[in-house]
Design a protein around this motif. Sequence first.
Motif, PDB file in Angstrom:
ATOM      1  N   GLY A   4       0.836  -1.211   0.000  1.00 26.48           N
ATOM      2  CA  GLY A   4       0.000   0.000   0.000  1.00 26.48           C
ATOM      3  C   GLY A   4       0.867   1.257   0.000  1.00 26.48           C
ATOM      4  N   ALA A   5       1.884   1.296   0.868  1.00 27.62           N
ATOM      5  CA  ALA A   5       2.787   2.456   0.894  1.00 27.62           C
ATOM      6  C   ALA A   5       3.548   2.552  -0.422  1.00 27.62           C
ATOM      7  N   ALA A   6       3.964   1.391  -0.935  1.00 25.63           N
ATOM      8  CA  ALA A   6       4.708   1.389  -2.205  1.00 25.63           C
ATOM      9  C   ALA A   6       3.863   2.018  -3.310  1.00 25.63           C
ATOM     10  N   ILE A   7       2.567   1.693  -3.350  1.00 28.74           N
ATOM     11  CA  ILE A   7       1.725   2.242  -4.419  1.00 28.74           C
ATOM     12  C   ILE A   7       1.570   3.753  -4.256  1.00 28.74           C
ATOM     13  N   VAL A   8       1.321   4.178  -3.020  1.00 28.48           N
ATOM     14  CA  VAL A   8       1.137   5.630  -2.803  1.00 28.48           C
ATOM     15  C   VAL A   8       2.393   6.377  -3.259  1.00 28.48           C
ATOM     16  N   ASN A   9       3.550   5.796  -2.980  1.00 32.12           N
ATOM     17  CA  ASN A   9       4.814   6.412  -3.381  1.00 32.12           C
ATOM     18  C   ASN A   9       5.034   6.327  -4.896  1.00 32.12           C
ATOM     19  N   GLN A  10       4.585   5.214  -5.493  1.00 31.26           N
ATOM     20  CA  GLN A  10       4.968   4.955  -6.890  1.00 31.26           C
ATOM     21  C   GLN A  10       3.991   5.508  -7.925  1.00 31.26           C
ATOM     22  N   VAL A  11       2.733   5.708  -7.521  1.00 35.48           N
ATOM     23  CA  VAL A  11       1.779   6.231  -8.512  1.00 35.48           C
ATOM     24  C   VAL A  11       2.270   7.580  -9.077  1.00 35.48           C
ATOM     25  N   PRO A  12       2.745   8.507  -8.234  1.00 33.48           N
ATOM     26  CA  PRO A  12       3.253   9.761  -8.819  1.00 33.48           C
ATOM     27  C   PRO A  12       4.491   9.555  -9.707  1.00 33.48           C
ATOM     28  N   LEU A  13       5.230   8.457  -9.451  1.00 33.47           N
ATOM     29  CA  LEU A  13       6.413   8.210 -10.285  1.00 33.47           C
ATOM     30  C   LEU A  13       6.036   7.804 -11.711  1.00 33.47           C
ATOM     31  N   CYS A  14       4.757   7.436 -11.913  1.00 36.17           N
ATOM     32  CA  CYS A  14       4.279   7.159 -13.284  1.00 36.17           C
ATOM     33  C   CYS A  14       4.353   8.440 -14.113  1.00 36.17           C
ATOM     34  N   ARG A  15       4.458   9.583 -13.443  1.00 35.20           N
ATOM     35  CA  ARG A  15       4.540  10.859 -14.168  1.00 35.20           C
ATOM     36  C   ARG A  15       5.946  11.461 -14.067  1.00 35.20           C
ATOM     37  N   CYS A  16       6.911  10.598 -13.769  1.00 38.79           N
ATOM     38  CA  CYS A  16       8.305  11.048 -13.668  1.00 38.79           C
ATOM     39  C   CYS A  16       8.789  11.582 -15.023  1.00 38.79           C
ATOM     40  N   SER A  17       9.698  12.557 -14.988  1.00 42.28           N
ATOM     41  CA  SER A  17      10.150  13.170 -16.249  1.00 42.28           C
ATOM     42  C   SER A  17      11.027  12.238 -17.093  1.00 42.28           C
ATOM     43  N   TYR A  18      11.557  11.163 -16.499  1.00 43.41           N
ATOM     44  CA  TYR A  18      12.410  10.268 -17.287  1.00 43.41           C
ATOM     45  C   TYR A  18      11.547   9.143 -17.870  1.00 43.41           C
ATOM     46  N   GLY A  19      11.431   9.116 -19.197  1.00 38.92           N
ATOM     47  CA  GLY A  19      10.505   8.215 -19.879  1.00 38.92           C
ATOM     48  C   GLY A  19      10.590   6.754 -19.449  1.00 38.92           C
ATOM     49  N   PRO A  20      11.781   6.121 -19.510  1.00 31.26           N
ATOM     50  CA  PRO A  20      11.824   4.685 -19.179  1.00 31.26           C
ATOM     51  C   PRO A  20      11.363   4.378 -17.753  1.00 31.26           C
ATOM     52  N   TYR A  21      11.642   5.271 -16.819  1.00 32.62           N
ATOM     53  CA  TYR A  21      11.211   5.030 -15.429  1.00 32.62           C
ATOM     54  C   TYR A  21       9.690   5.186 -15.334  1.00 32.62           C
ATOM     55  N   ALA A  22       9.152   6.225 -15.959  1.00 34.10           N
ATOM     56  CA  ALA A  22       7.704   6.453 -15.915  1.00 34.10           C
ATOM     57  C   ALA A  22       6.965   5.253 -16.517  1.00 34.10           C
ATOM     58  N   ARG A  23       7.472   4.762 -17.628  1.00 28.19           N
ATOM     59  CA  ARG A  23       6.784   3.643 -18.294  1.00 28.19           C
ATOM     60  C   ARG A  23       6.869   2.364 -17.449  1.00 28.19           C
ATOM     61  N   ALA A  24       8.029   2.141 -16.834  1.00 25.95           N
ATOM     62  CA  ALA A  24       8.169   0.955 -15.974  1.00 25.95           C
ATOM     63  C   ALA A  24       7.207   1.056 -14.789  1.00 25.95           C
ATOM     64  N   MET A  25       7.070   2.266 -14.249  1.00 30.73           N
ATOM     65  CA  MET A  25       6.226   2.446 -13.071  1.00 30.73           C
ATOM     66  C   MET A  25       4.752   2.174 -13.346  1.00 30.73           C
ATOM     67  N   ILE A  26       4.319   2.492 -14.557  1.00 25.73           N
ATOM     68  CA  ILE A  26       2.915   2.246 -14.902  1.00 25.73           C
ATOM     69  C   ILE A  26       2.623   0.747 -14.818  1.00 25.73           C
ATOM     70  N   ARG A  27       3.519  -0.026 -15.363  1.00 26.71           N
ATOM     71  CA  ARG A  27       3.334  -1.476 -15.329  1.00 26.71           C
ATOM     72  C   ARG A  27       3.425  -2.010 -13.886  1.00 26.71           C
ATOM     73  N   VAL A  28       4.419  -1.513 -13.170  1.00 27.51           N
ATOM     74  CA  VAL A  28       4.612  -1.982 -11.796  1.00 27.51           C
ATOM     75  C   VAL A  28       3.376  -1.658 -10.949  1.00 27.51           C
ATOM     76  N   CYS A  29       2.857  -0.440 -11.071  1.00 27.72           N
ATOM     77  CA  CYS A  29       1.727  -0.036 -10.220  1.00 27.72           C
ATOM     78  C   CYS A  29       0.488  -0.876 -10.475  1.00 27.72           C
ATOM     79  N   LYS A  30       0.261  -1.229 -11.724  1.00 28.36           N
ATOM     80  CA  LYS A  30      -0.922  -2.044 -12.017  1.00 28.36           C
ATOM     81  C   LYS A  30      -0.822  -3.383 -11.284  1.00 28.36           C
ATOM     82  N   GLU A  31       0.378  -3.960 -11.292  1.00 29.08           N
ATOM     83  CA  GLU A  31       0.538  -5.250 -10.611  1.00 29.08           C
ATOM     84  C   GLU A  31       0.515  -5.075  -9.097  1.00 29.08           C
ATOM     85  N   GLU A  32       1.097  -3.966  -8.655  1.00 29.03           N
ATOM     86  CA  GLU A  32       1.189  -3.722  -7.213  1.00 29.03           C
ATOM     87  C   GLU A  32      -0.197  -3.604  -6.576  1.00 29.03           C
ATOM     88  N   SER A  33      -1.165  -3.122  -7.333  1.00 25.82           N
ATOM     89  CA  SER A  33      -2.494  -2.953  -6.732  1.00 25.82           C
ATOM     90  C   SER A  33      -3.107  -4.332  -6.439  1.00 25.82           C
TER      91      SER A  33
END
Length: 358
Positions: free
Chosen positions: A173-202
Motif C-alpha cells: 500500500g505504501a509502495a503504491i502511494v509512493n509509486q503512482v506519482p512516479l508514473c509521471r516522472c520526467s524520465y521516460g523509461p522510469y515512468a513507463r516501468a512504473m505504470i506497469r509496476v503499479c498495475k501489478e502492485e495494486s
Amino acid sequence: MYGNDFSAPNGAQDETPGGLLGEVEAAEAELRAAAARGRRGGPAPDEDLAAYFAEVVDAEQKIEPRDWMPDAYRRTLIRQIAQHAHSEIIGMQPEGNWISRAPSLKRKAILLAKVQDEAGHGLYLYAAAETLGISRDELVQLLLDGRQKYSSIFNYPTLSWADVGAIGWLVDGAAIVNQVPLCRCSYGPYARAMIRVCKEESFHQRQGYEILHTLAHGTPAQHAMAQDAVDRWWYPSLAMFGPPDGDSTHSAQSMAWKIKRFSNDDLRQRFVDMCVQQAEILGLRIPDADLRWNDERQAYDYTQPDYDELMRVISGDGPCNRERIANRRAAHADGAWVREAAVAYAAKRAGQKETVAA
Ligand code: FAQ
C-alpha cells in the motif's frame, strides 16, 4: 480501496473515483498524449543543452535515454531506480520465507505469483536504470558491496502468516502511494516501468488486505495474530516514505526535475489518511493513540515513525540487514552457472547467425 474493481467484503468502496489505479491510467493517457504531441526535434546546433532539457521537463514531455541531461539528474535517477530495483529483489525474501508454509494451496499459489512479480519488477527497473549507461552487473555488484541501498522495510522479519497480509496491505500500500506519482516522472523509461509496476502492485495490495480481512474475521487467535502483525508493520511502513521533508537531501532538486512529484511527508500523510478507513473495514486498530482527524488540515494527525531507527536500518543495523545481504550474495554466487550458461548460449546463437549470414 485501490481501483474501482474491488469492494471490501462489507460493500464499502473507495471514495476516490477510480482510486489510485485511476491515477495510473491517467498517467498512462498523459504519456500517450505527450508522445502524440511530439517534441521539438531536439536542440538547435548552437542551443544551450541545459535550456533545452529544462524546456522539455517544463512542457511535461519525457527525457529519453539519448537526450542530453545534467550529470546530477543522471546520477539521481541511477541511485533512485537502482535502489528501487534492489528493493524489489531483496523484498522477495521476507515473503519468500512463507511460500512453503502458506496455509492452503490457494494461498501458496497466490504468494508464489506475487513473489515472482517482484522479481519481474526488479527486472523492469534494472532495465530502466541500464538506459542511463550503467550495466545490471555493475548495479548488482554495488548492492552486494553495500554501496547502494534498498528499502529499509525489508530489514524487518516476517514472524507469522499474518505478516504476509500486513506486507500486502501496508508495505505494498505504501509502495503504491509512493509509486503512482512516479508514473509521471520526467524520465521516460522510469515512468513507463512504473505504470506497469503499479498495475501489478495494486493486486498485491489487495491480496494482503484480503488475508488480513479473513484473519481479522476468524477466531480470536487469528484476529490477535492479524493485530500483532499490523502493530509491528505500521511504523516501519510509515518510514518507507523516507526522512521528514526537512531532512530529505534530494527532495527539492528531484521535485524541480519532476522526478518526484510530492514530498516524502505529503505522501506519508496521504497513506495515513487512506489507511484509517481501510483499518476500520478490516476491524483492526492502527497502533497510534494520537491518531485523530484534524478538521482544519482536512487530514489525520498521527505519530511520526522513529526516524533514528530509520537511519540505523538504512545504515545497515536493522533486525535483518546482515541476513538479507548474506542471502542475496549466496543466491548470486549460486546463480553464476546460470549466467555463464546464458552468455555461452547467446554467443553460440550469435555464431550460428553469422554462419547463416555468410
Ligand atoms: N529506505 O533525500 P531522501 C517495493 C535514503 S517498495 C532506504 O528523501 P529520495 C515494493 C535515500 O535513498 C520500496 N533508504 O531520498 C515491494 C537517500 O540516500 P543517499 C522501494 C532510504 O530518494 C513491496 C537518503 O535516504 N520503493 O519495493 C529510505 O529523494 C513488497 C535521503 O533521503 C522505492 O524505492 C528508505 N525507506 O526519497 C517489493 C520507490 N528513504 O542519497 C516487495 C522509489 C530514504 O543518502 C514486496 N524511491 N532513503 O544515499 C523513492 O521514491 C525515493 O527514493 C524515496 C526517498 C521516497 C524512497
